[in-house]
Design an enzyme around this catalytic site. Structure first.
Site, short mmCIF file in Angstrom:
data_model
loop_
_atom_site.label_atom_id
_atom_site.label_comp_id
_atom_site.label_asym_id
_atom_site.label_seq_id
_atom_site.Cartn_x
_atom_site.Cartn_y
_atom_site.Cartn_z
N HIS A 26 -47.78 -34.16 -5.59
CA HIS A 26 -48.43 -34.94 -4.54
C HIS A 26 -49.02 -33.95 -3.54
CE1 HIS A 26 -49.11 -38.63 -2.32
NE2 HIS A 26 -48.91 -37.90 -1.23
N GLN A 100 -50.96 -39.83 -13.13
CA GLN A 100 -49.53 -40.17 -13.15
C GLN A 100 -49.29 -41.53 -12.50
OE1 GLN A 100 -46.14 -38.77 -10.72
NE2 GLN A 100 -45.47 -37.73 -12.58
N GLU A 164 -36.71 -38.15 -12.04
CA GLU A 164 -36.50 -37.80 -10.62
C GLU A 164 -35.88 -38.94 -9.79
OE1 GLU A 164 -38.10 -35.44 -12.58
OE2 GLU A 164 -38.17 -34.22 -10.78
N TYR A 166 -36.83 -42.18 -9.78
CA TYR A 166 -37.73 -43.28 -9.41
C TYR A 166 -37.40 -44.54 -10.24
CZ TYR A 166 -40.46 -39.93 -6.68
OH TYR A 166 -40.85 -39.01 -5.75
N ARG A 175 -25.69 -45.76 -12.50
CA ARG A 175 -25.58 -45.49 -11.07
C ARG A 175 -26.36 -46.52 -10.23
NH1 ARG A 175 -24.88 -40.98 -7.97
NH2 ARG A 175 -26.25 -40.61 -6.20
N ARG A 214 -42.33 -38.87 -18.65
CA ARG A 214 -41.47 -37.86 -17.99
C ARG A 214 -40.04 -38.40 -18.05
NH1 ARG A 214 -42.45 -34.44 -13.08
NH2 ARG A 214 -40.84 -32.85 -13.33
N HIS A 252 -34.13 -37.00 -6.92
CA HIS A 252 -34.41 -36.45 -5.58
C HIS A 252 -33.16 -36.45 -4.71
CE1 HIS A 252 -38.49 -35.61 -6.23
NE2 HIS A 252 -38.90 -36.86 -6.30
N ALA A 254 -30.20 -35.68 -5.76
CA ALA A 254 -29.21 -34.72 -6.28
C ALA A 254 -29.01 -33.59 -5.26
CB ALA A 254 -29.70 -34.14 -7.60
N GLN A 339 -42.77 -23.73 1.43
CA GLN A 339 -43.06 -23.77 2.86
C GLN A 339 -44.39 -24.43 3.23
OE1 GLN A 339 -40.98 -19.67 3.58
NE2 GLN A 339 -41.97 -20.29 5.47
N CYS A 341 -46.27 -26.24 0.73
CA CYS A 341 -46.57 -27.36 -0.18
C CYS A 341 -45.64 -28.52 0.13
CB CYS A 341 -46.53 -26.91 -1.63
SG CYS A 341 -45.04 -26.05 -2.13
N CYS A 353 -50.72 -23.76 0.37
CA CYS A 353 -49.83 -22.78 -0.26
C CYS A 353 -49.67 -21.58 0.65
CB CYS A 353 -50.43 -22.36 -1.60
SG CYS A 353 -49.50 -21.04 -2.38
N TRP A 573 -31.17 -27.46 3.32
CA TRP A 573 -29.86 -27.92 2.84
C TRP A 573 -29.30 -27.00 1.76
CZ3 TRP A 573 -29.10 -29.20 -2.29
CH2 TRP A 573 -30.25 -29.38 -3.06
N GLY A 644 -47.51 -11.66 13.33
CA GLY A 644 -46.41 -11.46 14.28
C GLY A 644 -46.84 -10.72 15.54
#
Ligand code: NAP
Ligand code: SF4
Length: 667
Positions: A26, A100, A164, A166, A175, A214, A252, A254, A339, A341, A353, A573, A644
């Site tokens: 995305h 997709q 993933e 969905y 689950r 997928r 997602h 996990a 960072q 994307c 990117c 995380w 910097g």
């Protein structure tokens, strides 16, 4: 050099020119006002770059399947009409592209979310409603309708997003599926939704249209599929008419990293390898494959028939062409940082990117040769200086790049020494080759002084940063104190008990480095995260005790609140979890009182205590390096300060490289 990677793939009714799939991603342009024109330019550049088959970001087949209220949908003839600009742009360069189809199910961030059962996702804000039988059938029809419209729009195929976590995945696993009707209960019932979608699509689009499914081969959540179930579904999908099966790893929700830079290269190809012998349709592998060498290794060892890479095509649209020309040294490698994307998309911004600011800005940032070549000095060969110098030289300017150290790379040279951040080495390799390719004159171990610089037409000051010094009582006299730069550079021995002052990105990195087990290989990494390589447990998970480090490490900050997440929106995380697993102590709201022979004296929650430490590492941020700043005014308009040196606070490489490129395009 890459015979397997560059070998065509015959699907019977069509041929892919090589084994490279640009995986779905995305970009945020899907929802942008001029988004389809920008997407057309974005994908066209990748088609020009030789990729075998592109898969777009996810489009919902109906309103309720949208991820966000304003997420893109593909369900009406007007959508098909509008998307022609994308398919035509790709076909113009001999590329192929599939759309997709993604129904978010319970991951939808709106109150109309639906799922197999009404069970809220731990990462969602809304509880989904349970779909009625009628809604299920309508949704299957919606997928078929979208696929038919995709064909009308000129797409070469569709990818059905079944992994993933969905909607389709939510039907497959216990689950999230507690239904008692024909769509729940037994595994055969739970996979009915996936199979009916594929059958309905195949019936709608005929035989000569690519259908990729997928398939979540390793859910990495409790009550996920078992290996036998994955095989059963793969075989049933083949019978239902899919052309290709793509690998999905991890929901997602996990709590295991699957694509971040800490994940070893090709870490999940073994999953595809296990499934491959059980099906006869070609099977695609993915996750952390970012160089042709890695891809070739996977294909030549029979782990997969095709390799999917998504972010590597943000980093370098011409990846495949460079592989064909045997110029992998010129590939701008995705370093897995997320960072610019994923972090951007999660903040509601368009993706780009870190190493390639042109990504998703193809219609905006256009490198044009200069008509008036200038003599330009760039001071500092860190990320900002390198990006600027090579951009300027590629446009025809004469560029001298001055670096006071004996090698290029700046802060990236430190970063690449952190375990799990070795990929930063690739960016330095890329720029080193760009220096040669573009003709930048590099002067190592050279301090550029004012008298030298004043002779140039333009001066770019990209002199970077140095560690902030902090004064804690006793720090001057203590030999326990060391700054992070010296530690990483000299690999100083710290002893077994270490206190880290500062819990920003670098404090976290240093704690990771200190507690990293020796010789950490792929199997150790899988073991550390509790991934069951035998796939004997549902979801590929088995409970594993936390891997404590034998070092006693404290990471401290004065600010109250969360400690240890670092700056990354989608990766924070992982850092925190890694440190927790290793038993690192994370403390916020401390007051530093002094450094004594025993260690670091602090006040914490109203109590004074001493952290017994052999070493105290200062990771308290940076200050700008601005040589002979008193004379800068004399350089007038020809002075430009970036990276910097411009602003050390919240220093980040995304900004540094973007500033370098944008300035390089302007002068
Ligand atoms: P930082 O994120 O600004 O953190 C500096 C830390 O030092 C803070 O925890 C701060 O906490 C503490 N500090 C600041 N002044 C202090 C003082 N005078 N005395 C004691 N403590 C002090 O800086 P950084 O960790 O050096 O990182 C720099 C930049 O590099 C980051 O902004 C980040 O963008 C980038 N980076 C990113 C990653 C990544 O994984 N994405 C990794 C590394 C670095 P208190 O003030 O609360 O004590
Ligand atoms: Fe790869 Fe980082 Fe670029 Fe994303 S921002 S594509 S992870 S290098």
């Amino acid at each position: 050099m890459y015979p397997n990677l560059l070998k065509p793939l015959d699907l019977g009714f069509t041929q892919l020119k090589n084994r490279v799939l640009m995986g779905s991603m995305h970009t945020g342009l899907e929802e942008d006002k001029q988004g389809l024109d920008k997407l057309a330019a974005f994908y066209a550049e990748r088609a020009k770059g030789g990729v075998g088959l592109i898969v777009t970001g996810g489009f919902s087949p109906n309103l309720r399947g949208r991820l966000h209220p304003f997420s893109a949908e593909f369900s009406k003839p007007k959508h098909a009409q509008a998307h022609k600009v994308v398919t035509e742009a790709v076909h113009q360069y001999g590329g192929k592209i599939a759309l997709q189809l993604l129904h978010a199910g319970r991951y939808a961030m709106h109150p109309f979310a639906q799922s197999a059962s009404s069970i809220k996702a731990p990462i969602a804000r809304f509880s989904p409603s349970e779909m009625s039988e009628r809604q299920i059938k309508k949704t299957i029809q919606a997928f078929a309708n979208s696929a038919s419209l995709a064909q009308l729009a000129g797409y070469d195929g569709v990818e059905v997003m079944g992994s993933e976590g969905y909607l389709i995945n939510q039907f497959i696993c216990q689950r999230t599926n507690t239904r008692y009707d024909d769509w729940g209960g037994s595994y055969q019932n739970r996979i009915r939704f996936a199979l009916e979608i594929v059958k309905a699509i195949r019936q709608e689009v005929g035989e000569r249209f690519i259908i990729i499914f997928r398939l979540s081969m390793l859910d990495l959540v409790e009550q996920g599929s078992t290996f036998d179930e994955v095989i059963e579904l793969a075989q049933a999908l083949e019978k239902a008419g899919v052309s290709l099966i793509n690998t999905g790893i991890g929901w997602h929700e996990a709590r295991i990293p699957t694509i971040a830079t800490q994940v070893p290269r090709g870490a999940f190809a073994w999953v595809t390898e296990k499934v491959r012998p059980h099906v006869s349709v070609p099977i695609i592998t993915c996750n952390r494959i970012n160089m042709p060498e890695e891809a070739e290794k996977i294909l030549s060892s029979g782990q997969a028939d095709m390799v999917s890479m998504a972010r590597p095509f943000l980093a370098d649209p011409h990846f495949v062409v460079k592989a064909e020309k045997q110029q992998s040294r010129l590939i701008n490698t995705c370093i897995g940082c997320n960072q610019a994307c994923l972090d951007n998309v999660f903040k509601g911004k368009a993706a780009s990117c870190l190493v390639n600011p042109y990504a998703c800005r193809e219609t905006e940032l256009i490198p044009l040769s200069t008509h008036t070549a200038k003599n330009i000095a760039v001071v500092g060969a860190g990320p900002a200086g390198l990006a600027c110098a090579t951009t300027l030289a590629s446009r025809g300017h004469q560029v001298d790049l001055f670096e006071r150290n004996d090698r290029i790379g700046g802060q990236f040279r430190l970063a690449m020494q952190i375990p799990g951040k070795e990929e930063f080495r690739e960016t330095i390799r890329y720029f080193a080759n760009q220096i040669d390719e573009t003709g930048v004159k590099l002067h190592l171990e050279t301090e550029a002084n004012f008298d030298l610089l004043k002779e140039y037409d333009e001066v770019i000051m990209a002199s970077g940063v140095e560690p902030r010094k902090v004064e804690i009582n006793g720090s001057q006299q203590s030999d326990k104190v060391i700054d992070y730069q010296t530690l990483i550079r000299d690999k100083t021995y710290l002893g077994d008990r270490v206190a880290i002052v500062g819990a920003g990105g670098i404090g976290i990195d240093v704690a990771t480095m200190i507690t990293e087990p020796d010789n950490h290989q792929l199997d150790d990494w899988l073991h550390e995260w509790g991934i069951d390589k035998e796939m004997a447990h549902p979801g590929g998970l088995y409970p594993y005790p936390d891997s404590l480090s034998d070092k006693e490490v404290w990471v401290l900050q004065r600010r109250k609140g969360r400690v240890g997440k670092g700056p990354g929106k989608t990766t924070g995380w992982i850092h925190k979890r890694t440190l927790e697993k290793r038993g690192v102590n994370l403390l916020g709201g401390v007051e530093y009182q002094g450094i004594t022979a025993d260690g670091l004296k602090i006040n914490y929650q109203g109590e004074t205590k001493t952290i017994n430490a052999d070493s105290i590492v200062i990771c308290a941020g940076q200050v700008s390096v601005r040589p002979f700043e008193d004379k800068w005014a004399q350089l007038g308009d020809k002075l430009h300060v970036i990276g910097g040196a411009d602003h050390a606070g919240e220093l980040d490489a995304v900004r540094a490289i973007r500033q370098g490129v944008e300035l390089g395009l302007k002068l």
